[in-house]
Design a protein around this motif. Structure first.
Motif, PDB file in Angstrom:
ATOM      1  N   LEU A 137     -24.364  52.310  80.980  1.00  0.00           N
ATOM      2  CA  LEU A 137     -25.044  53.333  80.187  1.00  0.00           C
ATOM      3  C   LEU A 137     -25.939  52.694  79.123  1.00  0.00           C
ATOM      4  CD1 LEU A 137     -22.322  56.060  79.663  1.00  0.00           C
ATOM      5  CD2 LEU A 137     -24.443  56.286  80.945  1.00  0.00           C
ATOM      6  N   HIS A 138     -25.478  51.682  78.449  1.00  0.00           N
ATOM      7  CA  HIS A 138     -26.279  50.999  77.428  1.00  0.00           C
ATOM      8  C   HIS A 138     -27.533  50.385  78.058  1.00  0.00           C
ATOM      9  CE1 HIS A 138     -23.839  51.373  73.836  1.00  0.00           C
ATOM     10  NE2 HIS A 138     -22.744  51.039  74.527  1.00  0.00           N
ATOM     11  N   GLU A 143     -33.243  50.600  78.772  1.00  0.00           N
ATOM     12  CA  GLU A 143     -34.420  50.658  79.646  1.00  0.00           C
ATOM     13  C   GLU A 143     -35.276  51.883  79.316  1.00  0.00           C
ATOM     14  OE1 GLU A 143     -33.074  50.498  83.721  1.00  0.00           O
ATOM     15  OE2 GLU A 143     -32.347  48.461  83.470  1.00  0.00           O
ATOM     16  N   LEU A 144     -34.595  53.025  79.074  1.00  0.00           N
ATOM     17  CA  LEU A 144     -35.338  54.235  78.715  1.00  0.00           C
ATOM     18  C   LEU A 144     -36.080  54.044  77.393  1.00  0.00           C
ATOM     19  CD1 LEU A 144     -32.925  57.156  79.619  1.00  0.00           C
ATOM     20  CD2 LEU A 144     -35.139  56.702  80.624  1.00  0.00           C
ATOM     21  N   LEU A 145     -35.425  53.430  76.435  1.00  0.00           N
ATOM     22  CA  LEU A 145     -36.048  53.207  75.131  1.00  0.00           C
ATOM     23  C   LEU A 145     -37.255  52.262  75.288  1.00  0.00           C
ATOM     24  CD1 LEU A 145     -32.988  52.887  72.740  1.00  0.00           C
ATOM     25  CD2 LEU A 145     -34.642  54.732  72.806  1.00  0.00           C
ATOM     26  N   THR A 146     -37.104  51.256  76.079  1.00  0.00           N
ATOM     27  CA  THR A 146     -38.227  50.347  76.278  1.00  0.00           C
ATOM     28  C   THR A 146     -39.361  51.035  77.022  1.00  0.00           C
ATOM     29  OG1 THR A 146     -36.965  49.401  78.103  1.00  0.00           O
ATOM     30  CG2 THR A 146     -37.363  48.009  76.196  1.00  0.00           C
ATOM     31  N   LEU A 153     -33.128  47.235  69.490  1.00  0.00           N
ATOM     32  CA  LEU A 153     -32.469  46.570  68.382  1.00  0.00           C
ATOM     33  C   LEU A 153     -32.853  47.208  67.042  1.00  0.00           C
ATOM     34  CD1 LEU A 153     -32.840  42.847  69.474  1.00  0.00           C
ATOM     35  CD2 LEU A 153     -30.796  44.269  69.556  1.00  0.00           C
ATOM     36  N   ASP A 154     -33.960  47.892  67.015  1.00  0.00           N
ATOM     37  CA  ASP A 154     -34.373  48.553  65.773  1.00  0.00           C
ATOM     38  C   ASP A 154     -33.551  49.806  65.528  1.00  0.00           C
ATOM     39  OD1 ASP A 154     -36.236  46.646  65.318  1.00  0.00           O
ATOM     40  OD2 ASP A 154     -37.887  47.754  66.288  1.00  0.00           O
ATOM     41  N   ILE A 155     -33.058  50.418  66.561  1.00  0.00           N
ATOM     42  CA  ILE A 155     -32.351  51.680  66.390  1.00  0.00           C
ATOM     43  C   ILE A 155     -30.968  51.419  66.042  1.00  0.00           C
ATOM     44  CG2 ILE A 155     -31.595  53.752  67.539  1.00  0.00           C
ATOM     45  CD1 ILE A 155     -34.073  53.576  69.233  1.00  0.00           C
TER      46      ILE A 155
END
Length: 155
Positions: A137-138, A143-146, A153-155
């Motif tokens: 899941l992580h 991947e979705l965030l990228t 790492l900012d979140i």
């Protein structure tokens, strides 16, 4: 009792009156002595008979008391033996139950240890499964965030 003395009558010799009188007194004295001795022996016999009768009664009473005491002691002894037997049986039952209790305690301890070991191993398997799922899941979220242009790492 000694038999009474019998006096024989013999034909009287012609003696003087004084001798006859003395002889008559002697005979009376002998007869009185015999009667008194007989009376004394009778009294002694009655006294001894009374004493023996009272002694027999006393001994019979003592014998009956001793028989009763003996019966009581025998009954007491039997009751004590029964009590000791019951106590021994109770002690044997207690020892047997204590042994069974110890066995049950050991069995329950084994069951509990096995159950806890099984639960621990199941939790380990489940943890690994959750860790694997969370890692996946992580990874997917990363991947979705990228894809959206965000740095994970900012979140």
């Amino acid at each position: 009792m000694p038999p009474k003395k019998k006096t024989k009558k013999t034909p009287k010799k012609k003696t003087t009156g004084k001798e006859n009188d003395l002889e008559e007194k002697y005979r009376c004295s002998v007869l009185d002595i015999a009667v008194l001795q007989d009376h004394i022996l009778s009294r002694q016999y009655k006294t001894m008979q009374t004493e023996l009768t009272s002694k027999v009664k006393r001994l019979e009473k003592e014998a009956s008391q001793l028989k009763e005491e003996l019966l009581c002691q025998e009954e007491l002894s039997k009751e004590q033996q029964k009590r000791e037997q019951v106590e021994q049986e109770k002690d044997a039952i207690i020892v047997d139950l204590q042994h069974k209790l110890d066995n049950l305690e050991t069995d329950y301890e084994k069951i509990l240890i096995e159950t806890l070991d099984s639960l621990t191993s199941q939790l380990s398997v489940a943890r690994r499964g959750w860790e694997d799922k969370s890692t996946v899941l992580h990874q997917n979220y990363k991947e979705l965030l990228t894809e959206f242009g965000l740095n994970a790492l900012d979140i």
